[in-house]
Design a protein around this motif. Structure first.
Motif, PDB file in Angstrom:
ATOM      1  N   MET A   1       0.855  -0.879  -0.092  1.00  0.00           N
ATOM      2  CA  MET A   1      -0.202   0.113  -0.036  1.00  0.00           C
ATOM      3  C   MET A   1       0.977   1.137  -0.036  1.00  0.00           C
ATOM      4  O   MET A   1       1.847   1.559   0.656  1.00  0.00           O
ATOM      5  N   ALA A   2       0.879   2.083  -0.960  1.00  0.00           N
ATOM      6  CA  ALA A   2       1.412   3.409  -0.998  1.00  0.00           C
ATOM      7  C   ALA A   2       1.028   4.178   0.051  1.00  0.00           C
ATOM      8  O   ALA A   2      -0.140   4.308   0.421  1.00  0.00           O
ATOM      9  N   LYS A   3       2.152   5.115   0.502  1.00  0.00           N
ATOM     10  CA  LYS A   3       1.824   5.873   1.711  1.00  0.00           C
ATOM     11  C   LYS A   3       1.318   7.224   0.996  1.00  0.00           C
ATOM     12  O   LYS A   3       2.045   7.844  -0.207  1.00  0.00           O
ATOM     13  N   VAL A   4       0.245   7.676   1.385  1.00  0.00           N
ATOM     14  CA  VAL A   4      -0.468   9.092   0.574  1.00  0.00           C
ATOM     15  C   VAL A   4      -0.288  10.147   1.764  1.00  0.00           C
ATOM     16  O   VAL A   4      -0.995   9.789   2.730  1.00  0.00           O
ATOM     17  N   GLU A   5       0.188  11.177   1.478  1.00  0.00           N
ATOM     18  CA  GLU A   5       0.000  12.345   2.277  1.00  0.00           C
ATOM     19  C   GLU A   5      -0.778  13.180   1.959  1.00  0.00           C
ATOM     20  O   GLU A   5      -0.886  13.580   0.785  1.00  0.00           O
ATOM     21  N   VAL A   6      -1.891  13.718   2.709  1.00  0.00           N
ATOM     22  CA  VAL A   6      -3.038  14.659   2.470  1.00  0.00           C
ATOM     23  C   VAL A   6      -3.028  15.731   3.464  1.00  0.00           C
ATOM     24  O   VAL A   6      -2.794  15.581   4.469  1.00  0.00           O
ATOM     25  N   ARG A   7      -3.459  17.005   2.850  1.00  0.00           N
ATOM     26  CA  ARG A   7      -3.372  18.146   3.687  1.00  0.00           C
ATOM     27  C   ARG A   7      -4.653  18.984   3.702  1.00  0.00           C
ATOM     28  O   ARG A   7      -5.334  18.795   2.744  1.00  0.00           O
ATOM     29  N   ALA A   8      -4.934  19.565   4.820  1.00  0.00           N
ATOM     30  CA  ALA A   8      -6.249  20.300   4.765  1.00  0.00           C
ATOM     31  C   ALA A   8      -5.652  21.645   5.687  1.00  0.00           C
ATOM     32  O   ALA A   8      -5.027  21.521   6.762  1.00  0.00           O
ATOM     33  N   VAL A   9      -5.919  22.723   4.958  1.00  0.00           N
ATOM     34  CA  VAL A   9      -6.041  23.972   5.565  1.00  0.00           C
ATOM     35  C   VAL A   9      -7.056  24.779   6.063  1.00  0.00           C
ATOM     36  O   VAL A   9      -7.750  24.767   5.160  1.00  0.00           O
ATOM     37  N   SER A  10      -7.012  25.381   7.106  1.00  0.00           N
ATOM     38  CA  SER A  10      -8.138  26.052   7.693  1.00  0.00           C
ATOM     39  C   SER A  10      -7.634  27.571   7.565  1.00  0.00           C
ATOM     40  O   SER A  10      -6.661  27.811   8.262  1.00  0.00           O
ATOM     41  N   LYS A  11      -8.203  28.453   6.691  1.00  0.00           N
ATOM     42  CA  LYS A  11      -7.901  29.682   6.806  1.00  0.00           C
ATOM     43  C   LYS A  11      -8.682  30.691   7.396  1.00  0.00           C
ATOM     44  O   LYS A  11      -9.923  30.509   7.712  1.00  0.00           O
ATOM     45  N   TYR A  12      -8.290  31.934   7.878  1.00  0.00           N
ATOM     46  CA  TYR A  12      -9.038  32.817   8.518  1.00  0.00           C
ATOM     47  C   TYR A  12      -9.768  32.335   9.854  1.00  0.00           C
ATOM     48  O   TYR A  12     -10.867  32.877  10.190  1.00  0.00           O
ATOM     49  N   VAL A  13      -8.889  31.639  10.632  1.00  0.00           N
ATOM     50  CA  VAL A  13      -9.121  31.434  11.844  1.00  0.00           C
ATOM     51  C   VAL A  13      -8.964  32.212  12.976  1.00  0.00           C
ATOM     52  O   VAL A  13      -7.490  32.794  13.078  1.00  0.00           O
ATOM     53  N   ARG A  14     -10.059  32.732  13.549  1.00  0.00           N
ATOM     54  CA  ARG A  14      -9.664  34.020  14.324  1.00  0.00           C
ATOM     55  C   ARG A  14      -9.229  33.440  15.709  1.00  0.00           C
ATOM     56  O   ARG A  14     -10.086  33.644  16.886  1.00  0.00           O
ATOM     57  N   MET A  15      -7.908  33.003  15.877  1.00  0.00           N
ATOM     58  CA  MET A  15      -7.352  32.439  17.094  1.00  0.00           C
ATOM     59  C   MET A  15      -5.715  32.656  17.007  1.00  0.00           C
ATOM     60  O   MET A  15      -5.260  32.489  16.060  1.00  0.00           O
ATOM     61  N   SER A  16      -5.184  32.894  18.259  1.00  0.00           N
ATOM     62  CA  SER A  16      -3.654  32.814  18.118  1.00  0.00           C
ATOM     63  C   SER A  16      -3.132  31.473  17.764  1.00  0.00           C
ATOM     64  O   SER A  16      -3.699  30.682  18.257  1.00  0.00           O
ATOM     65  N   PRO A  17      -2.071  31.352  16.991  1.00  0.00           N
ATOM     66  CA  PRO A  17      -1.346  30.452  16.543  1.00  0.00           C
ATOM     67  C   PRO A  17      -0.944  29.474  18.037  1.00  0.00           C
ATOM     68  O   PRO A  17      -1.002  28.274  17.846  1.00  0.00           O
ATOM     69  N   ARG A  18      -0.599  30.264  19.130  1.00  0.00           N
ATOM     70  CA  ARG A  18      -0.211  29.650  20.258  1.00  0.00           C
ATOM     71  C   ARG A  18      -1.138  28.391  20.851  1.00  0.00           C
ATOM     72  O   ARG A  18      -0.958  27.577  21.346  1.00  0.00           O
TER      73      ARG A  18
END
Length: 79
Positions: free
Chosen positions: A1-18
């Motif tokens: 089985m091949a390893k597949v990397e998938v990404r999901a990005v949430s934009k405009y989340v009004r919260m500090s990265p910390r």
């Protein structure tokens, strides 16, 4: 089985990265089903944003490979 990397990005989340990073550390390296369960019961506002993003990433992986080839039980959170 091949390893597949998938990404999901949430934009405009009004919260500090910390604040988001503190909750993200809880699920790093966990299987997706366990990570979703952790996020569901974590009493932080950041857990809602990460829950939606993780569900989106799992859906992207299934859409990319097809439902016959992959199972959600085999997915895990890389970073």
């Amino acid at each position: 089985m091949a390893k597949v990397e998938v990404r999901a990005v949430s934009k405009y989340v009004r919260m500090s990265p910390r604040k988001l990073r503190r909750v993200a550390e809880l699920i790093k390296g966990e299987p997706v089903d366990k990570a979703l369960n952790i996020l569901e019961f974590t009493p932080k506002a950041a857990s809602r944003a990460l829950y939606k993003t993780l569900k989106s990433a799992a859906a992207n992986a299934i859409a990319a490979e097809g439902t016959a080839k992959v199972k959600v039980e085999n997915f895990f959170v890389k970073q």
